[in-house]
Scaffold this motif. Structure first.
Motif, short mmCIF file in Angstrom:
data_model
loop_
_atom_site.label_atom_id
_atom_site.label_comp_id
_atom_site.label_asym_id
_atom_site.label_seq_id
_atom_site.Cartn_x
_atom_site.Cartn_y
_atom_site.Cartn_z
N ALA A 413 0.85 -1.19 0.00
CA ALA A 413 0.00 0.00 0.00
C ALA A 413 0.89 1.24 0.00
CB ALA A 413 -0.93 0.00 1.21
N VAL A 414 0.38 2.36 -0.51
CA VAL A 414 1.13 3.60 -0.59
C VAL A 414 0.23 4.76 -0.20
CG1 VAL A 414 0.58 4.01 -3.03
CG2 VAL A 414 2.68 4.94 -2.07
N SER A 415 0.82 5.79 0.39
CA SER A 415 0.05 6.97 0.76
C SER A 415 0.04 7.94 -0.43
CB SER A 415 0.66 7.66 1.99
OG SER A 415 2.02 7.97 1.75
N ASP A 416 -0.96 7.80 -1.29
CA ASP A 416 -1.06 8.55 -2.55
C ASP A 416 -1.66 9.93 -2.28
OD1 ASP A 416 -1.50 9.49 -5.11
OD2 ASP A 416 -2.16 7.56 -5.89
N PRO A 417 -0.90 11.02 -2.57
CA PRO A 417 -1.43 12.36 -2.29
C PRO A 417 -2.41 12.84 -3.35
CG PRO A 417 0.73 12.53 -3.30
CD PRO A 417 0.47 11.06 -3.12
N ARG A 418 -2.59 12.08 -4.46
CA ARG A 418 -3.48 12.53 -5.54
C ARG A 418 -4.91 12.12 -5.23
NH1 ARG A 418 -0.85 9.22 -10.18
NH2 ARG A 418 -1.14 7.69 -8.51
N ILE A 419 -5.63 12.96 -4.53
CA ILE A 419 -7.00 12.65 -4.12
C ILE A 419 -7.93 12.85 -5.31
CG2 ILE A 419 -8.83 13.14 -2.48
CD1 ILE A 419 -6.21 12.12 -1.25
N PRO A 420 -8.61 11.79 -5.77
CA PRO A 420 -9.51 11.95 -6.93
C PRO A 420 -10.75 12.74 -6.55
CG PRO A 420 -9.71 9.74 -6.02
CD PRO A 420 -8.58 10.41 -5.27
N ASP A 421 -11.34 13.43 -7.54
CA ASP A 421 -12.58 14.18 -7.31
C ASP A 421 -13.75 13.26 -7.07
OD1 ASP A 421 -11.28 16.57 -7.65
OD2 ASP A 421 -11.58 16.57 -9.80
N GLU A 422 -13.71 12.08 -7.70
CA GLU A 422 -14.81 11.14 -7.56
C GLU A 422 -14.28 9.81 -7.05
OE1 GLU A 422 -17.93 11.59 -7.94
OE2 GLU A 422 -18.04 13.52 -8.97
N VAL A 423 -15.14 9.09 -6.33
CA VAL A 423 -14.76 7.75 -5.92
C VAL A 423 -14.57 6.92 -7.18
CG1 VAL A 423 -15.54 5.70 -4.66
CG2 VAL A 423 -16.03 7.97 -3.77
N GLU A 424 -13.65 5.99 -7.13
CA GLU A 424 -13.36 5.15 -8.28
C GLU A 424 -14.61 4.51 -8.85
OE1 GLU A 424 -10.70 1.16 -9.26
OE2 GLU A 424 -10.66 2.09 -7.28
N GLN A 425 -14.65 4.41 -10.17
CA GLN A 425 -15.80 3.79 -10.82
C GLN A 425 -15.77 2.28 -10.59
OE1 GLN A 425 -15.81 4.93 -14.91
NE2 GLN A 425 -16.73 6.92 -14.49
N GLY A 426 -16.94 1.69 -10.57
CA GLY A 426 -17.03 0.25 -10.40
C GLY A 426 -18.48 -0.19 -10.37
N VAL A 427 -18.71 -1.42 -9.97
CA VAL A 427 -20.06 -1.95 -9.78
C VAL A 427 -20.29 -2.10 -8.29
CG1 VAL A 427 -21.60 -3.90 -10.19
CG2 VAL A 427 -20.02 -3.16 -11.99
N TYR A 428 -21.19 -1.30 -7.75
CA TYR A 428 -21.49 -1.32 -6.32
C TYR A 428 -22.95 -1.71 -6.12
CZ TYR A 428 -17.20 1.43 -5.93
OH TYR A 428 -15.90 1.86 -6.01
N ILE A 429 -23.18 -2.61 -5.20
CA ILE A 429 -24.55 -2.98 -4.85
C ILE A 429 -24.96 -2.13 -3.65
CG2 ILE A 429 -26.06 -4.79 -4.02
CD1 ILE A 429 -24.38 -6.79 -5.46
N ILE A 430 -25.88 -1.21 -3.88
CA ILE A 430 -26.46 -0.43 -2.78
C ILE A 430 -27.95 -0.76 -2.75
CG2 ILE A 430 -26.83 1.85 -1.79
CD1 ILE A 430 -24.46 2.87 -3.33
N ILE A 431 -28.37 -1.48 -1.73
CA ILE A 431 -29.77 -1.89 -1.63
C ILE A 431 -30.61 -0.70 -1.18
CG2 ILE A 431 -31.37 -3.51 -0.56
CD1 ILE A 431 -28.98 -5.39 -0.18
N ALA A 432 -31.61 -0.36 -1.97
CA ALA A 432 -32.46 0.79 -1.69
C ALA A 432 -33.41 0.49 -0.54
CB ALA A 432 -33.23 1.18 -2.94
#
Length: 526
Positions: A413-432
């Motif tokens: 793991a590395v402490s990356d100072p480049r904070i993205p504006d958006e959370v990484e794209q992917g497939v997330y299951i969020i149950i409504a």
């Protein structure tokens, strides 16, 4: 006795209309009738490849623009080798005489999805003129042996944005002796006549050649609409089966998944305006993390199209399938109640819950998915070796690279100072809140709602040309649903067979085209 009628398909796309016509078969007083597809014609080489693979029929990759229209659309001269299709050239290419010609010209310039200002530009006006030119080509190419029926299928708004073009088309057809059904009676719902799981209102002009066909043309009977779940429930689950990219969920931003989960089934982005998002939290089902819901209302502009972030109900019929690619540009989503299959397939499962305070009520359940409490405990219960869970500094040399890829096995793991504006794209299951997963429809599922066969003509699993999901969806959205085309074709067959028997067909359905004693069209008002 069996009679085979020949059909020609202009602007054939991937072959939805041709598949429907090929599937139609009717019997009348001992006479069996069916259609044989002579050829499909389309400017898109990928659509032509799909057409051949899906129908097993011939497809010609031809540009039906006149030279003037080509320049108007592209803004430049045609490339070397481009040859304008003339009536004589069309007759040379398609030697067989068609009994029925089915045309479905590009509808982008007529569609309500295109702003009025854009529709008036030279580019889309040139595209719209293909409706007139295609009919002209047919009439002149087969002037010595005209088809019995010529069909023009398009979006309903062609009667307003393309009113002047329809007037030209009718004048052409009448000059060659055709009689035509009236604009007021030209609309149908593909979902109702094809028994689909979507509503899809369309326009259909029917031109009848009284010299070859002197009989009523009836409307197809209306069928019960299916629910989305009735169709999708028969498919493999997303990511499963032999359909590859056609049946994969897109990688979307975390914010998009949250927005979909917060929109009630049957709603769209406008429901986010009513959402009291500060009262909600997101809980990870297979872990301990709890997050506040970020304001999902940001980023929308006034005038945003209603189809944006639309979530359809599983047990309702769907809206019209279009070529839209993502939820934020109109691609439909579904409230999928099938949650069992997600066990073991995804580790990033979440649920939207209302914020109840410091902790929710303690229950007797043991499984966290059933409501058992979880806590974010940072304490390790073992004595790991040095380097385990190590986080390396960004501005220092790294530790020795080893073969282990797990952070538990070393400093991966590395402490990356480049904070993205958006959370990484992917497939997330969020149950409504309603207990379902609000997710995009896969490309395969859109095809199923359009009644596209899941197998090619060869019997192999469905596969479309090239490797662009955006292009897949565009071609599927442009397609005439095969089930609706079959209903239209069956109606035409019944009329042709009755005419063969020298009788007028009698049916309980409404009449699309009716001759009077002078062989002229009567306008039927509903």
């Amino acid at each position: 006795m069996e009679i085979t009628y020949k059909t020609l398909h202009l602007f054939c796309g991937i072959g939805g209309g041709s598949i429907g016509f090929a599937n139609a078969q009717e019997n009348f007083r001992g006479i069996t009738g069916k259609f044989e597809n002579i050829c499909g014609i389309d400017v898109d080489p990928e659509a032509c490849e799909d057409y051949r693979n899906l129908t097993g029929n011939r497809a010609e990759n031809l540009d039906l623009f006149s030279r003037e229209q080509y320049i108007q659309f592209h803004g430049k001269q045609p490339p070397e080798g481009w040859d304008e299709v003339t009536p004589m050239k069309l007759r040379r290419i398609i030697k067989d005489i068609p009994d029925v010609v089915f045309t479905s010209p590009p509808c982008k310039g007529f569609s309500g999805l295109l702003p009025e200002a854009s529709a008036k530009t030279n580019k889309y006006q040139a595209l719209n003129k293909l409706t007139v030119r295609s009919i002209q080509l047919i009439l002149e190419a087969y002037a010595d042996n005209l088809p019995a029926l010529i069909l023009l299928e398009n979006v309903p708004r062609i009667t307003t944005r393309g009113k002047h073009l329809l007037k030209q088309i009718k004048q052409q057809l009448e000059l060659f002796g055709y009689v035509i059904n009236d604009d007021k009676d030209n609309y149908h719902d593909c979902g109702e006549i094809g028994g689909l799981a979507q509503r899809r209102k369309r326009y259909l002009m029917i031109a009848r050649n009284p010299a070859k066909l002197d009989a009523f043309v009836y409307k197809p009977p209306k069928l019960k609409l299916k629910s989305i779940g009735e169709v999708l429930g028969n498919l493999p689950l997303p990511g499963q089966g032999k359909f590859g990219k056609l049946h994969q969920l897109p990688n979307l931003q975390w914010r998009t998944w949250v927005r979909l989960a917060m929109i009630p089934a049957g709603g769209d982005w406008r429901d986010l305006e009513k959402c009291d998002w500060e009262k909600y939290m997101i809980t990870q089902l297979d872990g301990e993390l709890t997050l506040p819901v970020a304001d999902p209302k940001t980023g929308f502009k006034s005038g945003t199209h209603h189809a944006i972030y639309r979530v359809q109900k599983w047990d309702d019929s769907g809206k019209t399938v279009t070529g839209a690619m993502r939820p934020n540009n109109g691609a439909p989503c579904i409230a999928d109640p099938r949650l069992d299959y997600q066990k073991g397939r995804y580790t990033n499962k979440w649920q939207i819950l209302k914020w109840e305070g410091q902790a929710t009520t303690v229950t007797g359940t043991q499984d966290i998915q059933a409501g058992a409490q979880s806590i974010a405990d940072p304490r390790l219960t073992c004595k790991p070796r040095a380097g385990t869970m190590g986080v390396q500094k960004w501005d220092e040399p790294g530790k020795t690279v080893i073969g282990a890829g797990d952070i538990h096995a070393g400093s991966a793991a590395v402490s990356d100072p480049r904070i993205p504006d958006e959370v990484e794209q992917g497939v997330y299951i969020i149950i409504a809140e309603d207990g379902t997963w609000h997710r995009p429809l896969t490309t395969l599922e859109l095809g199923a709602l359009q009644s596209l066969p899941l197998t090619l003509f060869s019997g192999k699993p469905l596969k479309l040309a090239r490797n662009s999901d955006a292009r897949y969806r565009e071609r599927i959205g442009n397609m005439v649903p095969p089930a609706a085309a079959q209903a239209i074709a069956s109606t035409m067959l019944r009329t042709l067979l009755a005419n063969e028997a020298g009788e007028w067909l009698m049916a309980g359905e409404e009449i699309w085209v009716i001759p009077n004693n002078q062989n002229e069209e009567l306008v039927l008002n509903n």
